[in-house]
Motif scaffolding. Structure first.
Motif, PDB file in Angstrom:
ATOM      1  N   PRO A 116     -28.518 140.638  16.172  1.00 39.60           N
ATOM      2  CA  PRO A 116     -28.004 139.567  16.732  1.00 39.60           C
ATOM      3  C   PRO A 116     -27.169 138.705  15.873  1.00 39.60           C
ATOM      4  O   PRO A 116     -26.696 137.860  16.201  1.00 39.60           O
ATOM      5  CB  PRO A 116     -29.406 138.697  16.990  1.00 39.60           C
ATOM      6  CG  PRO A 116     -30.028 138.759  16.124  1.00 39.60           C
ATOM      7  CD  PRO A 116     -30.100 140.178  15.549  1.00 39.60           C
TER       8      PRO A 116
ATOM      9  N   CYS B 207     -27.578 141.924  23.072  1.00 41.48           N
ATOM     10  CA  CYS B 207     -27.235 142.072  21.779  1.00 41.48           C
ATOM     11  C   CYS B 207     -28.427 140.031  20.927  1.00 41.48           C
ATOM     12  O   CYS B 207     -29.248 140.192  19.821  1.00 41.48           O
ATOM     13  CB  CYS B 207     -25.854 140.912  20.951  1.00 41.48           C
ATOM     14  SG  CYS B 207     -25.547 139.245  21.853  1.00 41.48           S
ATOM     15  N   GLY B 208     -29.105 139.790  22.266  1.00 37.30           N
ATOM     16  CA  GLY B 208     -29.650 138.822  21.561  1.00 37.30           C
ATOM     17  C   GLY B 208     -29.960 137.389  21.407  1.00 37.30           C
ATOM     18  O   GLY B 208     -30.845 136.973  20.866  1.00 37.30           O
ATOM     19  N   ASP B 209     -28.652 137.529  21.319  1.00 35.01           N
ATOM     20  CA  ASP B 209     -28.059 136.240  21.504  1.00 35.01           C
ATOM     21  C   ASP B 209     -27.653 135.105  22.190  1.00 35.01           C
ATOM     22  O   ASP B 209     -26.576 135.363  22.983  1.00 35.01           O
ATOM     23  CB  ASP B 209     -27.189 135.408  19.855  1.00 35.01           C
ATOM     24  CG  ASP B 209     -25.994 134.913  19.656  1.00 35.01           C
ATOM     25  OD1 ASP B 209     -26.693 133.204  19.679  1.00 35.01           O
ATOM     26  OD2 ASP B 209     -24.843 134.912  19.264  1.00 35.01           O
TER      27      ASP B 209
ATOM     28  N   LEU C 293     -30.892 139.645  28.067  1.00 39.35           N
ATOM     29  CA  LEU C 293     -30.402 138.388  26.663  1.00 39.35           C
ATOM     30  C   LEU C 293     -32.358 137.211  27.369  1.00 39.35           C
ATOM     31  O   LEU C 293     -32.723 136.728  26.311  1.00 39.35           O
ATOM     32  CB  LEU C 293     -29.910 136.999  27.471  1.00 39.35           C
ATOM     33  CG  LEU C 293     -29.241 136.284  26.532  1.00 39.35           C
ATOM     34  CD1 LEU C 293     -29.134 136.974  25.094  1.00 39.35           C
ATOM     35  CD2 LEU C 293     -28.685 135.412  26.522  1.00 39.35           C
TER      36      LEU C 293
ATOM     37  N   SER D  59     -35.435 138.890  28.567  1.00 37.79           N
ATOM     38  CA  SER D  59     -35.988 139.084  27.541  1.00 37.79           C
ATOM     39  C   SER D  59     -35.837 139.604  26.036  1.00 37.79           C
ATOM     40  O   SER D  59     -37.655 139.693  25.180  1.00 37.79           O
ATOM     41  CB  SER D  59     -36.184 140.867  28.766  1.00 37.79           C
ATOM     42  OG  SER D  59     -35.086 141.808  27.755  1.00 37.79           O
ATOM     43  N   ALA D  60     -34.966 138.921  25.291  1.00 36.06           N
ATOM     44  CA  ALA D  60     -34.800 139.223  23.670  1.00 36.06           C
ATOM     45  C   ALA D  60     -35.461 138.030  23.087  1.00 36.06           C
ATOM     46  O   ALA D  60     -35.419 137.996  21.956  1.00 36.06           O
ATOM     47  CB  ALA D  60     -33.124 138.848  23.902  1.00 36.06           C
TER      48      ALA D  60
ATOM     49  N   TYR E 256     -33.050 129.950  26.346  1.00 37.07           N
ATOM     50  CA  TYR E 256     -34.006 131.516  26.634  1.00 37.07           C
ATOM     51  C   TYR E 256     -34.369 131.172  28.058  1.00 37.07           C
ATOM     52  O   TYR E 256     -34.259 132.004  29.566  1.00 37.07           O
ATOM     53  CB  TYR E 256     -34.662 132.463  25.631  1.00 37.07           C
ATOM     54  CG  TYR E 256     -34.585 132.880  24.135  1.00 37.07           C
ATOM     55  CD1 TYR E 256     -34.069 133.834  24.228  1.00 37.07           C
ATOM     56  CD2 TYR E 256     -34.435 132.357  24.205  1.00 37.07           C
ATOM     57  CE1 TYR E 256     -33.133 134.772  23.459  1.00 37.07           C
ATOM     58  CE2 TYR E 256     -34.263 132.375  22.127  1.00 37.07           C
ATOM     59  CZ  TYR E 256     -33.170 133.799  21.854  1.00 37.07           C
ATOM     60  OH  TYR E 256     -33.339 134.326  21.199  1.00 37.07           O
TER      61      TYR E 256
END
Length: 184
Positions: free
Chosen positions: A82, A111-113, A142, A144-145, A175
């Motif tokens: 990320p 990407c999780g960012d 996002l 869920s990351a 988040y």
């Protein structure tokens, strides 16, 4: 396919080729290496960096699609961190056709960012229903990351980099999409 430093350098050089067909071929090779290769995390990050960098420079629609496809597949296999410059992908969203825009949105969600959230929110007003739905799905990806110990409604703040002092107005968790108060 072995990915020695020499091989990678040759591929990165080929990304500068005047031939769109050659660039597309190399992009597909790099995508396959990310998806199936036995690459170190460092090598994956370097390839991801080069693909993201190439996206902003690429003028050929087929090669741009190959870049987005390679990034999406690598993310789906957990091969890219990320910490890459995902904002460069976000900056390209306005220049992508609707089918490629869906890819770009998917990438930003995967990407999780959490810094990509504003870019995804902006796509919820897109005139195309498929793009709006892709943005909703990406926001869900996002969220869920998020790390297991991220802020959750009514709980203490455990966001990475959090300061221990209480904030009177609460802390916005990217988040959870909400403000939370520090209780630690």
């Amino acid at each position: 396919m072995s990915h020695s430093e020499e091989t990678l350098q040759q591929q990165f050089t080929a990304l500068q080729s005047p031939s769109a067909r050659e660039r597309d071929r190399v992009i597909e090779e790099l995508g396959d290496a990310l998806e199936h290769g036995q690459l170190s995390p460092e090598t994956c990050a370097v390839i991801g960096h080069w693909l993201i960098r190439s996206l902003g420079k690429e003028t050929d629609a087929t090669a741009r699609e190959s870049i987005l496809n390679a990034l999406a597949k690598a993310l789906s296999h957990g091969r890219l961190p990320p910490t890459l410059a995902w904002s460069k992908v976000a900056d390209e969203l306005p220049r992508l056709s609707p089918p490629l825009l869906e890819y770009g949105i998917e990438i930003l969600g995967a990407c999780g960012d959490p810094a990509m959230r504003p870019y995804l929110l902006a796509q919820q007003d897109h005139p195309e229903p498929a793009i709006r739905q892709a943005a909703v799905d990406a926001l869900g990806m996002l969220k869920s990351a998020a790390p297991e110990d991220h802020c959750e409604r009514g709980s203490r703040c455990a966001c990475p980099g959090c300061e221990a002092e209480a904030l009177p107005d609460g802390l916005f968790c990217p988040y959870c999409e909400d403000h939370h108060y520090h209780t630690h």
